[in-house]
Motif scaffolding. Structure first.
Motif, PDB file in Angstrom:
ATOM      1  N   ARG A 189       0.828  -1.200   0.000  1.00  8.41           N
ATOM      2  CA  ARG A 189       0.000   0.000   0.000  1.00  8.41           C
ATOM      3  C   ARG A 189       0.864   1.252   0.000  1.00  8.41           C
ATOM      4  N   THR A 190       0.298   2.334  -0.490  1.00  7.21           N
ATOM      5  CA  THR A 190       0.949   3.646  -0.446  1.00  7.21           C
ATOM      6  C   THR A 190       0.178   4.490   0.552  1.00  7.21           C
ATOM      7  N   LEU A 191       0.919   5.096   1.502  1.00  5.75           N
ATOM      8  CA  LEU A 191       0.279   5.900   2.527  1.00  5.75           C
ATOM      9  C   LEU A 191       1.189   7.013   3.006  1.00  5.75           C
ATOM     10  N   LYS A 222      -3.548  10.837   1.409  1.00  7.00           N
ATOM     11  CA  LYS A 222      -3.295   9.801   0.402  1.00  7.00           C
ATOM     12  C   LYS A 222      -4.421   8.779   0.476  1.00  7.00           C
ATOM     13  N   CYS A 254      -5.399   5.172  -0.879  1.00  2.91           N
ATOM     14  CA  CYS A 254      -4.870   3.962  -1.506  1.00  2.91           C
ATOM     15  C   CYS A 254      -6.026   2.985  -1.665  1.00  2.91           C
ATOM     16  N   THR A 255      -6.298   2.625  -2.895  1.00  4.29           N
ATOM     17  CA  THR A 255      -7.423   1.743  -3.169  1.00  4.29           C
ATOM     18  C   THR A 255      -6.993   0.311  -3.451  1.00  4.29           C
ATOM     19  N   THR A 268     -10.255   0.474   0.904  1.00  6.48           N
ATOM     20  CA  THR A 268      -9.653   1.778   0.717  1.00  6.48           C
ATOM     21  C   THR A 268      -9.018   2.224   2.024  1.00  6.48           C
TER      22      THR A 268
END
Length: 182
Positions: free
Chosen positions: A121-123, A146, A148-149, A154
């Motif tokens: 994940r991107t956070l 941010k 992230c899906t 989500t």
């Protein structure tokens, strides 16, 4: 919509609890304060004691299925205490397993790391967590909010109290979209 707010008995950053809480109320939805103990929780303004707030349910009595999403306020001590509580970590992981949205601000991703839901994940977060996030297999970015899906749900993250307006509007929008998809 009922939205869960998970906090430890002490150490939550008050503004990171109260502003999202008020945003939920203003949207016509219902926030529930979940904690590891049934007593009032003690909020802080950085390192100074602030107000106390009544707990609606203990984490042991709360059910993921009762909520559309989860908000994890920050503060340094709050997520540090939550990540040491097995029931709290299981509750957080349950939202990911159920594909429900989660919103976390500031130091709250520590609890996500403990729940092992950051990988891939991107956070964003308070900057001091970037190494922890990378070590847990996530990608850290320095952004106000941010989204992230990555499946199964989500994840909405934000850095600090200065980002609260964007954080609140974004998580409320994402939570509403999640309800519409069901």
């Amino acid at each position: 919509m009922q939205i869960a707010f998970l906090v430890a008995p002490q150490g939550v950053e008050e503004i990171e609890l109260t502003e999202p809480w008020q945003a939920v109320l203003d949207s016509g939805d219902t926030p529930h304060l979940i904690s590891t103990r049934p007593d009032d929780i003690q909020a802080y303004d950085h390192l100074e004691k602030a107000d106390t707030f009544p707990v609606d349910r203990t984490v042991g009595a709360a059910k993921v299925g009762d909520y559309v999403g989860l908000v994890l306020p920050g503060g340094v001590a709050n997520p540090d205490a939550l990540r040491m509580d097995k029931a709290a970590v299981k509750f957080v992981k349950g939202f990911f397993d159920a594909g429900k949205p989660v919103a976390a601000i500031c130091h709250a991703p520590w609890t996500l790391i403990e729940a092992d839901v950051v990988r891939g994940r991107t956070l964003t977060s308070w900057p001091s967590l970037q190494t922890d996030i990378r070590n847990a297999g996530g990608t850290w970015v320095d952004e106000q909010v941010k989204v992230c899906t990555a499946r199964p749900n989500t994840l909405i993250t934000s850095r600090k109290p200065g980002d609260l307006e964007a954080f609140c509007s974004t998580f409320l929008s994402e939570f509403s979209q999640a309800v519409q998809r069901v």
